[in-house]
Design a protein around this motif. Structure first.
Motif, PDB file in Angstrom:
ATOM      1  N   LEU A  58       0.752  -1.248  -0.128  1.00  0.00           N
ATOM      2  CA  LEU A  58      -0.114   0.070  -0.065  1.00  0.00           C
ATOM      3  C   LEU A  58       0.883   1.189   0.075  1.00  0.00           C
ATOM      4  O   LEU A  58       0.192   2.250  -0.284  1.00  0.00           O
ATOM      5  N   SER A  59       2.201   1.136   0.329  1.00  0.00           N
ATOM      6  CA  SER A  59       3.065   2.085   0.553  1.00  0.00           C
ATOM      7  C   SER A  59       3.733   2.716  -0.848  1.00  0.00           C
ATOM      8  O   SER A  59       4.379   3.613  -1.156  1.00  0.00           O
ATOM      9  N   VAL A  60       3.510   1.667  -1.970  1.00  0.00           N
ATOM     10  CA  VAL A  60       4.524   1.698  -3.144  1.00  0.00           C
ATOM     11  C   VAL A  60       3.808   2.618  -4.036  1.00  0.00           C
ATOM     12  O   VAL A  60       2.380   2.647  -4.458  1.00  0.00           O
ATOM     13  N   ASP A  61       4.278   4.009  -4.471  1.00  0.00           N
ATOM     14  CA  ASP A  61       3.884   4.796  -5.331  1.00  0.00           C
ATOM     15  C   ASP A  61       5.038   5.211  -6.153  1.00  0.00           C
ATOM     16  O   ASP A  61       6.056   5.633  -5.875  1.00  0.00           O
ATOM     17  N   PRO A  62       4.596   5.267  -7.413  1.00  0.00           N
ATOM     18  CA  PRO A  62       5.835   5.972  -8.533  1.00  0.00           C
ATOM     19  C   PRO A  62       6.415   7.288  -8.070  1.00  0.00           C
ATOM     20  O   PRO A  62       7.574   7.620  -8.399  1.00  0.00           O
ATOM     21  N   ARG A  63       5.640   8.104  -7.308  1.00  0.00           N
ATOM     22  CA  ARG A  63       6.144   9.311  -7.018  1.00  0.00           C
ATOM     23  C   ARG A  63       7.193   9.322  -6.170  1.00  0.00           C
ATOM     24  O   ARG A  63       7.766  10.339  -5.697  1.00  0.00           O
ATOM     25  N   SER A  64       7.047   8.187  -5.541  1.00  0.00           N
ATOM     26  CA  SER A  64       8.347   7.960  -4.286  1.00  0.00           C
ATOM     27  C   SER A  64       9.807   7.291  -4.887  1.00  0.00           C
ATOM     28  O   SER A  64      10.579   7.485  -4.222  1.00  0.00           O
ATOM     29  N   PHE A  65      10.016   7.367  -6.216  1.00  0.00           N
ATOM     30  CA  PHE A  65      11.160   7.086  -6.757  1.00  0.00           C
ATOM     31  C   PHE A  65      11.661   8.117  -7.857  1.00  0.00           C
ATOM     32  O   PHE A  65      10.687   8.860  -8.566  1.00  0.00           O
ATOM     33  N   GLY A  66      12.987   8.098  -7.587  1.00  0.00           N
ATOM     34  CA  GLY A  66      13.725   8.953  -8.803  1.00  0.00           C
ATOM     35  C   GLY A  66      14.909   8.440  -9.480  1.00  0.00           C
ATOM     36  O   GLY A  66      15.476   7.400  -8.726  1.00  0.00           O
ATOM     37  N   VAL A  67      14.894   8.501 -10.782  1.00  0.00           N
ATOM     38  CA  VAL A  67      15.930   8.022 -11.714  1.00  0.00           C
ATOM     39  C   VAL A  67      16.786   8.971 -12.142  1.00  0.00           C
ATOM     40  O   VAL A  67      16.293   9.663 -12.904  1.00  0.00           O
ATOM     41  N   LEU A  68      18.197   9.049 -11.721  1.00  0.00           N
ATOM     42  CA  LEU A  68      19.196   9.798 -12.204  1.00  0.00           C
ATOM     43  C   LEU A  68      19.860   9.073 -13.623  1.00  0.00           C
ATOM     44  O   LEU A  68      20.221   8.150 -13.756  1.00  0.00           O
ATOM     45  N   ARG A  69      19.766  10.178 -14.777  1.00  0.00           N
ATOM     46  CA  ARG A  69      20.366   9.542 -15.834  1.00  0.00           C
ATOM     47  C   ARG A  69      21.991   9.937 -16.130  1.00  0.00           C
ATOM     48  O   ARG A  69      22.065  10.970 -15.368  1.00  0.00           O
ATOM     49  N   SER A  70      22.595   9.462 -17.094  1.00  0.00           N
ATOM     50  CA  SER A  70      24.027   9.634 -17.213  1.00  0.00           C
ATOM     51  C   SER A  70      24.238  11.096 -17.606  1.00  0.00           C
ATOM     52  O   SER A  70      25.324  11.589 -17.594  1.00  0.00           O
ATOM     53  N   ASP A  71      23.179  11.775 -18.289  1.00  0.00           N
ATOM     54  CA  ASP A  71      23.290  13.181 -18.692  1.00  0.00           C
ATOM     55  C   ASP A  71      23.057  14.279 -17.434  1.00  0.00           C
ATOM     56  O   ASP A  71      22.872  15.259 -18.157  1.00  0.00           O
ATOM     57  N   GLY A  72      22.673  13.684 -16.489  1.00  0.00           N
ATOM     58  CA  GLY A  72      22.310  14.501 -15.320  1.00  0.00           C
ATOM     59  C   GLY A  72      20.936  14.884 -15.204  1.00  0.00           C
ATOM     60  O   GLY A  72      20.520  15.323 -14.311  1.00  0.00           O
ATOM     61  N   VAL A  73      20.049  14.377 -16.125  1.00  0.00           N
ATOM     62  CA  VAL A  73      18.391  14.446 -15.945  1.00  0.00           C
ATOM     63  C   VAL A  73      17.822  13.740 -15.137  1.00  0.00           C
ATOM     64  O   VAL A  73      18.259  12.427 -14.771  1.00  0.00           O
ATOM     65  N   ARG A  74      17.026  14.181 -14.041  1.00  0.00           N
ATOM     66  CA  ARG A  74      16.308  13.262 -13.092  1.00  0.00           C
ATOM     67  C   ARG A  74      14.833  12.946 -13.880  1.00  0.00           C
ATOM     68  O   ARG A  74      14.236  13.886 -14.300  1.00  0.00           O
ATOM     69  N   VAL A  75      14.286  11.759 -13.728  1.00  0.00           N
ATOM     70  CA  VAL A  75      13.078  11.470 -14.219  1.00  0.00           C
ATOM     71  C   VAL A  75      12.327  10.768 -13.037  1.00  0.00           C
ATOM     72  O   VAL A  75      12.941   9.909 -12.255  1.00  0.00           O
ATOM     73  N   SER A  76      10.910  10.524 -13.484  1.00  0.00           N
ATOM     74  CA  SER A  76      10.215   9.930 -12.511  1.00  0.00           C
ATOM     75  C   SER A  76       9.406   8.814 -13.024  1.00  0.00           C
ATOM     76  O   SER A  76       9.170   8.715 -14.171  1.00  0.00           O
TER      77      SER A  76
END
Length: 313
Positions: A101-119
């Motif tokens: 019940l605590s799993v939410d995609p907004r709780s995770f962040g992914v950092l790319r090799s070009d420095g951009v952060r995506v959700s």
């Protein structure tokens, strides 16, 4: 986003359970060393504590695939408004079972090799989502692809273990799809009627990605060295999901055929399942010192051979 959790029977409270966390750098033979992109300072990190006890960990993060091909999981999206397809798949393995019940995609962040952060756009328990296997999480999203590869995943929001322990602040380097699928975590479990029927106990192995190509004749390529020095092989492979499917099929037949009630559920061949958990059924009580998987004994879901692994227990 609410996450539905399937209800399954759990192991008896009296069953012996021990978790063996594997050092990733020592497992796979021939796997390239991960690249250090020095990304830990890009997200806030929990403050270090002196002499703190070992806590939960994010053990593995693996890109299962990139691509624009249709994703059956995306078709099951029940959010409103409907989201665009998200076909990059990232599989996470934790050292603890997750509170669904605590799993939410907004709780995770992914950092790319070009420095951009995506959700991520979606997050759900998978590939293994049985009631006592909830250590694996799949994130779907547009994570950049090979040209701007994702390098680190962070838990940024209120995600919790089943025990209530917060997981915020955990992170892990991301392995690309070219890295071979490998065992990440081993649990020692006692036997019961719901899994490995007839065995005295089992070892449950969690892998970095889903397994395929599992067959009974592969048991000879999985070797256990015992405390006595004897080398043995599992007597069978099993998974809780397979047994529950078999039991459900038998129950359905019994409702229309009285004779089926006298036929015990049969364990089907594991086959090519989208599951990253495999149970090794054992018929002895001696201590297991090491566990070895031969290179290419199985494949991942894309057909790539699994890594060789030597695990000290």
């Amino acid at each position: 986003m609410p996450v539905a959790k399937r209800s399954h029977s759990r192991a008896p409270a009296g069953s012996l359970t021990m978790v063996v966390i594997l050092a990733l750098g020592l497992l796979a033979v021939g796997c390239p060393a991960p690249v250090n992109y020095a990304t830990r300072d890009r997200y806030p990190q929990p403050e270090a504590q002196d002499a703190a006890p070992a806590g939960p960990a994010l053990l593995s993060a693996q890109i299962s695939r990139y691509g624009d091909e249709d994703d059956p999981a995306s078709a099951e999206d029940t959010t409103w408004p409907p989201q665009e397809p998200a076909n990059d798949r990232l599989v996470l393995v934790f050292s603890v079972e997750l509170d669904a019940l605590s799993v939410d995609p907004r709780s995770f962040g992914v950092l790319r090799s070009d420095g951009v952060r995506v959700s991520p756009r979606r997050a759900f328990l998978a590939p293994a989502d049985e009631g006592d296997e909830n250590r694996s999480l799949t994130l779907l999203g547009e994570f950049g692809g090979p040209e701007r590869a994702p390098v680190t995943v962070h838990v940024l929001g209120p995600v919790f273990a089943e025990s209530g322990v917060p997981l915020r602040g955990l992170d892990a380097k991301i392995a690309g799809p070219e890295q071979a699928d490998r065992p990440i975590l081993v649990e020692r479990l006692g036997s019961d009627e719901g899994r490995c029927p007839g065995a005295t106990r089992l070892l449950r192995v969690h892998w970095s990605d889903g397994l395929a190509g599992v067959a009974d004749d592969d048991r000879g390529r999985v070797t256990l060295e015992l405390g006595s020095g004897e080398r043995r092989h599992p007597v069978a492979f099993d998974d809780q999901a397979h047994l529950e499917v078999a039991a459900a099929n038998t129950d359905a037949e019994a409702s229309t055929d009285a004779e089926a009630a006298a036929v015990p559920p049969q364990l089907p061949s594991p086959g090519a399942e989208d599951d990253n958990v495999l149970d090794l059924c054992l018929d002895f009580d001696d201590t297991v010192r090491t566990l070895d998987f031969a290179a290419g004994v199985f494949t991942d879901l894309q057909g790539h051979p699994t890594a060789a692994a030597h695990i000290s227990m």
